[in-house]
Design a protein around this motif. Structure first.
Motif, mmCIF file in Angstrom:
data_model
loop_
_atom_site.group_PDB
_atom_site.id
_atom_site.type_symbol
_atom_site.label_atom_id
_atom_site.label_comp_id
_atom_site.label_asym_id
_atom_site.label_seq_id
_atom_site.Cartn_x
_atom_site.Cartn_y
_atom_site.Cartn_z
ATOM 1 N N ALA B 45 67.045 -47.590 40.826
ATOM 2 C CA ALA B 45 65.913 -48.371 41.317
ATOM 3 C C ALA B 45 65.963 -49.813 40.810
ATOM 4 C CB ALA B 45 64.596 -47.719 40.885
ATOM 5 N N GLU B 74 62.839 -55.151 44.101
ATOM 6 C CA GLU B 74 62.158 -55.145 45.400
ATOM 7 C C GLU B 74 63.127 -55.293 46.569
ATOM 8 O OE1 GLU B 74 61.728 -57.323 42.967
ATOM 9 O OE2 GLU B 74 61.544 -59.398 43.688
ATOM 10 N N ALA B 78 64.681 -48.771 47.388
ATOM 11 C CA ALA B 78 64.864 -47.431 46.848
ATOM 12 C C ALA B 78 63.474 -46.810 46.717
ATOM 13 C CB ALA B 78 65.558 -47.501 45.492
ATOM 14 N N TYR B 80 60.782 -44.671 45.446
ATOM 15 C CA TYR B 80 60.694 -43.993 44.153
ATOM 16 C C TYR B 80 59.412 -43.162 44.118
ATOM 17 C CZ TYR B 80 61.858 -43.716 39.123
ATOM 18 O OH TYR B 80 62.234 -43.295 37.875
ATOM 19 N N PHE B 82 57.203 -41.097 41.631
ATOM 20 C CA PHE B 82 57.065 -40.881 40.193
ATOM 21 C C PHE B 82 56.397 -39.542 39.909
ATOM 22 C CE2 PHE B 82 57.113 -45.363 41.094
ATOM 23 C CZ PHE B 82 57.972 -45.882 40.143
ATOM 24 N N ARG B 86 51.319 -42.499 40.632
ATOM 25 C CA ARG B 86 51.133 -43.952 40.519
ATOM 26 C C ARG B 86 50.578 -44.580 41.788
ATOM 27 N NH1 ARG B 86 56.165 -46.223 36.852
ATOM 28 N NH2 ARG B 86 56.119 -44.536 35.357
ATOM 29 N N LEU B 87 49.557 -43.942 42.358
ATOM 30 C CA LEU B 87 48.880 -44.561 43.495
ATOM 31 C C LEU B 87 48.048 -45.724 42.972
ATOM 32 C CD1 LEU B 87 47.732 -41.374 45.428
ATOM 33 C CD2 LEU B 87 49.812 -42.731 45.715
ATOM 34 N N TYR B 99 51.253 -50.201 51.952
ATOM 35 C CA TYR B 99 51.700 -51.241 51.007
ATOM 36 C C TYR B 99 53.194 -51.523 51.159
ATOM 37 C CZ TYR B 99 51.897 -54.018 46.714
ATOM 38 O OH TYR B 99 52.060 -55.037 45.821
ATOM 39 N N GLY B 100 53.979 -50.444 51.111
ATOM 40 C CA GLY B 100 55.420 -50.625 51.238
ATOM 41 C C GLY B 100 55.817 -50.916 52.677
ATOM 42 N N ARG B 103 55.590 -54.514 53.595
ATOM 43 C CA ARG B 103 56.625 -55.345 52.960
ATOM 44 C C ARG B 103 58.025 -55.020 53.460
ATOM 45 N NH1 ARG B 103 52.211 -55.143 50.342
ATOM 46 N NH2 ARG B 103 51.533 -56.888 49.071
ATOM 47 N N ARG B 145 54.094 -42.856 50.825
ATOM 48 C CA ARG B 145 54.160 -44.292 50.534
ATOM 49 C C ARG B 145 55.619 -44.728 50.342
ATOM 50 N NH1 ARG B 145 51.338 -46.548 45.119
ATOM 51 N NH2 ARG B 145 53.088 -45.408 44.240
ATOM 52 N N ALA B 146 56.372 -43.902 49.615
ATOM 53 C CA ALA B 146 57.785 -44.234 49.396
ATOM 54 C C ALA B 146 58.561 -44.198 50.714
ATOM 55 C CB ALA B 146 58.394 -43.270 48.381
ATOM 56 N N SER B 149 58.143 -47.239 53.013
ATOM 57 C CA SER B 149 58.764 -48.508 52.620
ATOM 58 C C SER B 149 60.159 -48.625 53.234
ATOM 59 C CB SER B 149 58.813 -48.637 51.094
ATOM 60 O OG SER B 149 59.726 -47.715 50.537
#
Lengths: 229, 370
Positions: B45, B74, B78, B80, B82, B86-87, B99-100, B103, B145-146, B149
């Motif tokens: 990562a 960034e 990758a 990730y 966790f 980790r929201l 979010y991802g 971006r 979320r991952a 992205s």
């Protein structure tokens, strides 16, 4: 209720407290970020200087301001000459004094909030494609909001109560530098000033209580907003 | 394809790992805590910087110490996941998911929001705040979320470790769908034999920063030299089997494998379905002649290939049962008493109940990857 003279002091106090906080907040935020997140040679010294106004006698701080920013001070003479800025006997000067005194308190509150932000969340944001600045603006800053708010309120409270540095640096000029504490001090020196001192004391208590209640409400709102309820 | 060849040293810890992972499918990083599993995916990562070596993902060099390449976190894309989800607490589930995604604009948007929400069954959670979610729900949102992205690979750091058994059982099917429906390489960190058998195609076994073994799951998990990674209790073999019969009256299933048949407690898999059966060496006993009048229902003829005296009372016996390998753990005293030696044909006895689905010995392995 209040005499015109007393009103002047109250309004002046609020003005000074507001502008002192307004101008020092961005610098306090930057300083807190530097202290919490960066390591560099001389950091301990920088740390010490930031917190100095907190431990020095306020009169000493006022005197230091006088010899640096006063009309004939090291910097003050150029401020007057080049920018026509005069701080002695002016509200601007009182604002500077209040800002300098409250600065370490504000920095400390923001720094604690920053150190409490889970860095794991910042790492997560970066793996999702956010740059460092992006992470700071969208993750770190919002999560620090309660700390920034309490820093601002501490700053306002300490500016409202500032006395020693103000009277030493910019003296006690009605309508310019005579904030509530200075007005109370003057009143206690007048033969029939007891009533005035009492009224201004009551105003001080109301302002302080109001600020505390407001802080509580705002803090709860923000915590709900950022999911830390 | 993912190529990893890294080494790093920190006070009290050193890590060296060299392996490749295929362009699709799950590669498990397996070992106890402190083995260096998480450090490896952190290096992929970009969160941890190796001292030397290189990391290449799908032809793009993430890190190359010799050439001074160290791609910013960034820019690695990758994804990730966790262990602790980790929201972002100040955002709704939907904003977390987006979010991802927001971006990743400009990247090939192959993974769509609606598809991810459907895949993970999180449509009803979109308006909620993270602190109102259960542990299992949080983890599903974190996976989504991952995925959104638009990652080149997924890194999953013990995504089930913080959950209780019921929540684990809730998430495992989603992970299986993820594996089967996305064509992403996944590096999956786990210390759970059951999870690794169930989810992964390949495994890298690690012990105290050292890579002990690497290869297809059934092969690696059957090897005797991963003893330091899994401990004597779990030493055994993994058999790729097909379900041939369910005996509902006795709640048993019959599994066919290359070396014969196994009768085991009822397996939750369809007839003809592929399952992995894990037989611990400690649950295999040996007899010189075909035993009669015993309760053990699995009696397999096998040839002794090798006998390795272990520490203490143990001896590890490697067996060939038809085309399959089996391992038996017996005492050195038994080896002597029975005169066991390589080349000898013996009967391997495996108690049905020893191969218990509660220990996740039965698992539906992934579709063979093309």
């Amino acid at each position: 209720m209040l005499t015109p003279e007393e009103w002047t002091a109250v309004v002046l106090s609020l003005k000074v407290a507001f502008w002192a906080t307004f101008w020092s907040l961005p610098f306090a935020l930057a300083t807190a970020v530097v202290l919490a997140r960066f390591d560099f040679p001389g950091k301990s010294l920088f740390d010490g200087i930031v917190y100095l106004p907190l431990v020095l006698p306020k009169v000493v701080v006022g005197y230091l301001l006088l010899i640096t920013l006063g009309a004939r001070g090291y910097l003050g003479q150029y401020l007057a000459e080049w920018f026509n800025i005069r701080l002695i006997f002016t509200t601007a000067g009182a604002t500077v004094a209040a800002a300098v005194i409250s600065f370490p308190l504000t920095v400390n509150a923001i720094r604690l909030a920053l150190e409490a932000v889970d860095r794991g969340l910042e790492t997560a944001a970066r793996t999702l494609g956010a740059s460092r600045l992006d992470v700071f603006l969208t993750i770190t800053l919002p999560l620090m909001l309660p700390g920034i708010l309490s820093g601002a309120l501490l700053s306002i409270a300490s500016a409202l109560g500032e006395f020693g540095a103000t009277i030493t640096f910019v003296s006690n000029v009605e309508g310019q530098t005579r904030t509530i504490p200075l007005a109370i001090y003057s009143a206690t020196h007048m033969p029939d000033g007891d009533a005035m001192a009492a009224r201004l004391t009551a105003v001080s208590i109301v302002l302080a209580l109001g600020a505390l209640l407001l802080a509580g409400v705002a803090d709860r709102q923000i915590r709900t907003l950022i999911g830390r309820a | 394809m993912i190529e990893i060849d890294i080494a790093l040293a920190r006070p009290g810890f050193a890590l060296a790992a060299t392996f490749t992972a295929p362009a699709a499918g799950v590669t498990a990083l397996f070992g106890r805590s402190g083995a260096g599993k998480t450090t490896i995916i952190q290096a992929v990562a970009g969160v941890v910087r190796p001292d030397r070596g290189r990391i290449v993902v799908g032809g793009e060099t993430y890190f190359d110490a010799a050439r001074g390449i160290d791609l910013a976190v960034e820019r690695r894309r990758a994804g990730y996941v966790f262990q602790d989800a980790r929201l972002f607490p100040h955002m709704s589930v939907e904003r977390n998911l987006r979010y991802g995604e927001r971006r990743a604009r400009g990247a090939d948007a192959g993974i769509r929001f609606e598809a991810v929400v459907e895949l993970l069954g999180i449509g009803h959670l979109l308006g909620r705040r993270p602190h109102t979610l259960s542990g299992g729900e949080k983890q599903r949102v974190a996976i989504g979320r991952a995925l959104l992205s638009q990652p080149r690979l997924l890194l999953m750091d013990e995504p089930l470790a913080a959950l209780d058994a019921a929540r684990k059982a809730e998430i495992l099917p989603y992970l299986e769908r993820l594996r089967d429906e996305t064509r992403l390489p996944i590096l999956y960190v786990s210390h759970s034999m059951g999870e690794v058998l169930r989810l992964s195609d390949r495994v890298v076994a690690l012990k105290e920063g050292r890579q002990v073994a690497e290869g297809p799951v059934a092969e690696v998990m059957s090897r005797a030299d991963i003893l330091p990674v899994i401990g004597r209790f779990d030493l055994g073999t993994v058999l790729d089997c097909t379900v041939t019969r369910h005996d509902e009256a006795y709640a048993l299933s019959t599994l066919a494998f290359a070396g014969g048949e196994l009768r085991v407690p009822r397996v939750e898999a369809p007839l003809g379905g592929a399952v992995r059966a894990r037989v611990r060496a400690r649950d295999v006993a040996l007899a010189l002649a075909r035993p009669v009048d015993v309760s053990v229902s699995n009696l397999l003829p096998a040839v002794i290939e090798a006998i390795t005296p272990g520490e203490g009372p143990y001896a590890d016996v490697a067996l060939a049962a038809g085309a399959s390998r089996l391992a038996a753990s017996v005492t050195r005293e038994s080896v002597e008493r029975l005169g066991l030696a390589p080349g000898l044909t013996v009967w391997a006895m495996i108690k049905s109940v020893a191969v218990d689905s509660r220990n996740a010995d039965f698992t539906v392995p992934p579709e063979p990857s093309a």
